[in-house]
Scaffold this motif. Sequence first.
Motif, PDB file in Angstrom:
ATOM      1  N   ALA A  41     -32.781  11.232  -5.434  1.00  0.00           N
ATOM      2  CA  ALA A  41     -31.384  10.786  -5.425  1.00  0.00           C
ATOM      3  C   ALA A  41     -31.329   9.385  -4.820  1.00  0.00           C
ATOM      4  O   ALA A  41     -31.159   9.237  -3.616  1.00  0.00           O
ATOM      5  CB  ALA A  41     -30.522  11.754  -4.623  1.00  0.00           C
ATOM      6  N   CYS A  42     -31.494   8.368  -5.661  1.00  0.00           N
ATOM      7  CA  CYS A  42     -31.464   6.994  -5.176  1.00  0.00           C
ATOM      8  C   CYS A  42     -30.019   6.550  -4.972  1.00  0.00           C
ATOM      9  O   CYS A  42     -29.183   6.699  -5.867  1.00  0.00           O
ATOM     10  CB  CYS A  42     -32.161   6.066  -6.169  1.00  0.00           C
ATOM     11  SG  CYS A  42     -33.924   6.434  -6.373  1.00  0.00           S
ATOM     12  N   GLU A  43     -29.740   5.986  -3.816  1.00  0.00           N
ATOM     13  CA  GLU A  43     -28.374   5.592  -3.488  1.00  0.00           C
ATOM     14  C   GLU A  43     -27.843   4.536  -4.438  1.00  0.00           C
ATOM     15  O   GLU A  43     -26.636   4.454  -4.666  1.00  0.00           O
ATOM     16  CB  GLU A  43     -28.316   5.100  -2.044  1.00  0.00           C
ATOM     17  CG  GLU A  43     -28.584   6.190  -1.010  1.00  0.00           C
ATOM     18  CD  GLU A  43     -28.437   5.693   0.413  1.00  0.00           C
ATOM     19  OE1 GLU A  43     -28.052   4.516   0.596  1.00  0.00           O
ATOM     20  OE2 GLU A  43     -28.705   6.468   1.343  1.00  0.00           O
ATOM     21  N   TRP A  44     -28.728   3.708  -5.017  1.00  0.00           N
ATOM     22  CA  TRP A  44     -28.304   2.629  -5.905  1.00  0.00           C
ATOM     23  C   TRP A  44     -28.562   2.961  -7.373  1.00  0.00           C
ATOM     24  O   TRP A  44     -28.447   2.082  -8.243  1.00  0.00           O
ATOM     25  CB  TRP A  44     -29.034   1.333  -5.555  1.00  0.00           C
ATOM     26  CG  TRP A  44     -30.473   1.524  -5.157  1.00  0.00           C
ATOM     27  CD1 TRP A  44     -30.980   1.472  -3.896  1.00  0.00           C
ATOM     28  CD2 TRP A  44     -31.586   1.812  -6.032  1.00  0.00           C
ATOM     29  NE1 TRP A  44     -32.338   1.703  -3.916  1.00  0.00           N
ATOM     30  CE2 TRP A  44     -32.738   1.920  -5.211  1.00  0.00           C
ATOM     31  CE3 TRP A  44     -31.738   1.998  -7.402  1.00  0.00           C
ATOM     32  CZ2 TRP A  44     -34.004   2.204  -5.721  1.00  0.00           C
ATOM     33  CZ3 TRP A  44     -32.985   2.288  -7.925  1.00  0.00           C
ATOM     34  CH2 TRP A  44     -34.100   2.375  -7.084  1.00  0.00           C
ATOM     35  N   CYS A  45     -28.890   4.191  -7.696  1.00  0.00           N
ATOM     36  CA  CYS A  45     -29.242   4.579  -9.067  1.00  0.00           C
ATOM     37  C   CYS A  45     -28.159   4.140 -10.058  1.00  0.00           C
ATOM     38  O   CYS A  45     -26.980   4.408  -9.859  1.00  0.00           O
ATOM     39  CB  CYS A  45     -29.434   6.091  -9.144  1.00  0.00           C
ATOM     40  SG  CYS A  45     -29.820   6.686 -10.805  1.00  0.00           S
ATOM     41  N   ASP A  46     -28.584   3.489 -11.148  1.00  0.00           N
ATOM     42  CA  ASP A  46     -27.612   3.044 -12.146  1.00  0.00           C
ATOM     43  C   ASP A  46     -27.465   4.033 -13.302  1.00  0.00           C
ATOM     44  O   ASP A  46     -26.761   3.749 -14.276  1.00  0.00           O
ATOM     45  CB  ASP A  46     -27.961   1.648 -12.673  1.00  0.00           C
ATOM     46  CG  ASP A  46     -29.313   1.580 -13.352  1.00  0.00           C
ATOM     47  OD1 ASP A  46     -30.050   2.575 -13.329  1.00  0.00           O
ATOM     48  OD2 ASP A  46     -29.640   0.508 -13.913  1.00  0.00           O
ATOM     49  N   THR A  47     -28.119   5.171 -13.187  1.00  0.00           N
ATOM     50  CA  THR A  47     -27.911   6.250 -14.166  1.00  0.00           C
ATOM     51  C   THR A  47     -27.581   7.546 -13.428  1.00  0.00           C
ATOM     52  O   THR A  47     -28.106   8.615 -13.734  1.00  0.00           O
ATOM     53  CB  THR A  47     -29.146   6.443 -15.068  1.00  0.00           C
ATOM     54  OG1 THR A  47     -30.299   6.721 -14.249  1.00  0.00           O
ATOM     55  CG2 THR A  47     -29.402   5.216 -15.920  1.00  0.00           C
ATOM     56  N   ALA A  48     -26.688   7.442 -12.461  1.00  0.00           N
ATOM     57  CA  ALA A  48     -26.328   8.615 -11.658  1.00  0.00           C
ATOM     58  C   ALA A  48     -25.697   9.718 -12.498  1.00  0.00           C
ATOM     59  O   ALA A  48     -25.680  10.885 -12.080  1.00  0.00           O
ATOM     60  CB  ALA A  48     -25.387   8.214 -10.530  1.00  0.00           C
ATOM     61  N   TYR A  49     -25.211   9.377 -13.685  1.00  0.00           N
ATOM     62  CA  TYR A  49     -24.645  10.410 -14.564  1.00  0.00           C
ATOM     63  C   TYR A  49     -25.699  11.387 -15.079  1.00  0.00           C
ATOM     64  O   TYR A  49     -25.365  12.386 -15.699  1.00  0.00           O
ATOM     65  CB  TYR A  49     -23.908   9.766 -15.738  1.00  0.00           C
ATOM     66  CG  TYR A  49     -24.758   8.881 -16.622  1.00  0.00           C
ATOM     67  CD1 TYR A  49     -25.399   9.401 -17.738  1.00  0.00           C
ATOM     68  CD2 TYR A  49     -24.897   7.527 -16.353  1.00  0.00           C
ATOM     69  CE1 TYR A  49     -26.175   8.597 -18.561  1.00  0.00           C
ATOM     70  CE2 TYR A  49     -25.667   6.716 -17.165  1.00  0.00           C
ATOM     71  CZ  TYR A  49     -26.305   7.253 -18.268  1.00  0.00           C
ATOM     72  OH  TYR A  49     -27.074   6.448 -19.075  1.00  0.00           O
ATOM     73  N   THR A  50     -26.988  11.116 -14.792  1.00  0.00           N
ATOM     74  CA  THR A  50     -28.043  12.057 -15.171  1.00  0.00           C
ATOM     75  C   THR A  50     -28.321  13.105 -14.095  1.00  0.00           C
ATOM     76  O   THR A  50     -29.062  14.057 -14.354  1.00  0.00           O
ATOM     77  CB  THR A  50     -29.361  11.324 -15.485  1.00  0.00           C
ATOM     78  OG1 THR A  50     -29.869  10.703 -14.291  1.00  0.00           O
ATOM     79  CG2 THR A  50     -29.174  10.272 -16.567  1.00  0.00           C
ATOM     80  N   TRP A  51     -27.746  12.935 -12.901  1.00  0.00           N
ATOM     81  CA  TRP A  51     -28.063  13.882 -11.825  1.00  0.00           C
ATOM     82  C   TRP A  51     -26.950  14.110 -10.799  1.00  0.00           C
ATOM     83  O   TRP A  51     -26.903  15.166 -10.169  1.00  0.00           O
ATOM     84  CB  TRP A  51     -29.316  13.434 -11.070  1.00  0.00           C
ATOM     85  CG  TRP A  51     -29.182  12.092 -10.400  1.00  0.00           C
ATOM     86  CD1 TRP A  51     -29.485  10.873 -10.948  1.00  0.00           C
ATOM     87  CD2 TRP A  51     -28.703  11.803  -9.081  1.00  0.00           C
ATOM     88  NE1 TRP A  51     -29.222   9.855 -10.068  1.00  0.00           N
ATOM     89  CE2 TRP A  51     -28.749  10.390  -8.908  1.00  0.00           C
ATOM     90  CE3 TRP A  51     -28.236  12.599  -8.035  1.00  0.00           C
ATOM     91  CZ2 TRP A  51     -28.337   9.773  -7.733  1.00  0.00           C
ATOM     92  CZ3 TRP A  51     -27.831  11.977  -6.846  1.00  0.00           C
ATOM     93  CH2 TRP A  51     -27.895  10.582  -6.715  1.00  0.00           C
ATOM     94  N   HIS A  52     -26.056  13.153 -10.601  1.00  0.00           N
ATOM     95  CA  HIS A  52     -25.077  13.266  -9.518  1.00  0.00           C
ATOM     96  C   HIS A  52     -23.842  14.024 -10.014  1.00  0.00           C
ATOM     97  O   HIS A  52     -22.753  13.475 -10.159  1.00  0.00           O
ATOM     98  CB  HIS A  52     -24.693  11.877  -9.000  1.00  0.00           C
ATOM     99  CG  HIS A  52     -24.144  11.901  -7.616  1.00  0.00           C
ATOM    100  ND1 HIS A  52     -23.096  11.108  -7.191  1.00  0.00           N
ATOM    101  CD2 HIS A  52     -24.494  12.642  -6.528  1.00  0.00           C
ATOM    102  CE1 HIS A  52     -22.837  11.345  -5.922  1.00  0.00           C
ATOM    103  NE2 HIS A  52     -23.669  12.276  -5.494  1.00  0.00           N
ATOM    104  N   PHE A  53     -24.059  15.325 -10.246  1.00  0.00           N
ATOM    105  CA  PHE A  53     -23.004  16.157 -10.819  1.00  0.00           C
ATOM    106  C   PHE A  53     -22.085  16.703  -9.731  1.00  0.00           C
ATOM    107  O   PHE A  53     -22.425  16.697  -8.539  1.00  0.00           O
ATOM    108  CB  PHE A  53     -23.627  17.296 -11.626  1.00  0.00           C
ATOM    109  CG  PHE A  53     -24.511  16.818 -12.750  1.00  0.00           C
ATOM    110  CD1 PHE A  53     -24.010  15.990 -13.737  1.00  0.00           C
ATOM    111  CD2 PHE A  53     -25.848  17.197 -12.806  1.00  0.00           C
ATOM    112  CE1 PHE A  53     -24.819  15.531 -14.769  1.00  0.00           C
ATOM    113  CE2 PHE A  53     -26.665  16.749 -13.828  1.00  0.00           C
ATOM    114  CZ  PHE A  53     -26.160  15.908 -14.819  1.00  0.00           C
TER     115      PHE A  53
END
Length: 244
Positions: A41-53
């Motif tokens: 879970a990277c705080e700056w992830c630019d594809t958070a829609y793949t995991w931050h549900f």
Amino acid sequence: MALVLATDDDGGPEIFASVQGEGPSAGMPVAFMRLSRCNLACEWCDTAYTWHFEGDNRPHRDGVTYERKANQVTLDEEEVAARITALGQKRLVITGGEPLLQAPALAKLLDLLPDISVEIETNGTTKAGTALDIRIDQFNVSPKLSHSGNPAELALIPERLDAYATDPRAWFKFVIAEPSDVDEVLALRDRYRFKPGHVFLMPEGTDSETLREREKWLADLCVKHGFRMSDRLHIHLFGDTRGT
């Protein structure tokens, strides 16, 4: 068996043709497939829609959570293969999320795509397994540094980094937000003896202005330490958007 993919803006699977934007294959025309789910879970992830549900309390700087049903689609391998073939590309980039979490289904998919070259973008914490590994031409390994927010015991697995460091197919791409982040890269390079020329430093950022500002000092650090620098071409071309 089936694949769980991220969705594009229209709710379909994120499978598309573009140019590779990062790393050793930058600028090459490719087919892209983005899978859903990640073990980090990277705080700056630019594809958070793949995991931050919704319900996931792991921190992300945007503070946004996504409805899982609207951002995941499950397809059988035959349909995915047909969609990739229809793009007419000779090279496939499999990204995520963390693609290797779905290694068995990926191995089945690639059996249906015998003539396509394959590169996988991975965070370096897991392995492909034999059935998938024999089909991979290039691993783009992006170990996560401390500024990602992931604890080292989860993000930097010695057994896996040792294996990738000795694999001639593996290239390492480190996301850099501040000059001090490079100190961690140097320590990892010395510990795992990454192959010369196989390490890229890439600025963290999701807009051209931020990338260009960071590249000004990142270029000097690459020259000083003998690293290669990776831009993010897709950001300059299309912005921070899905399906590009």
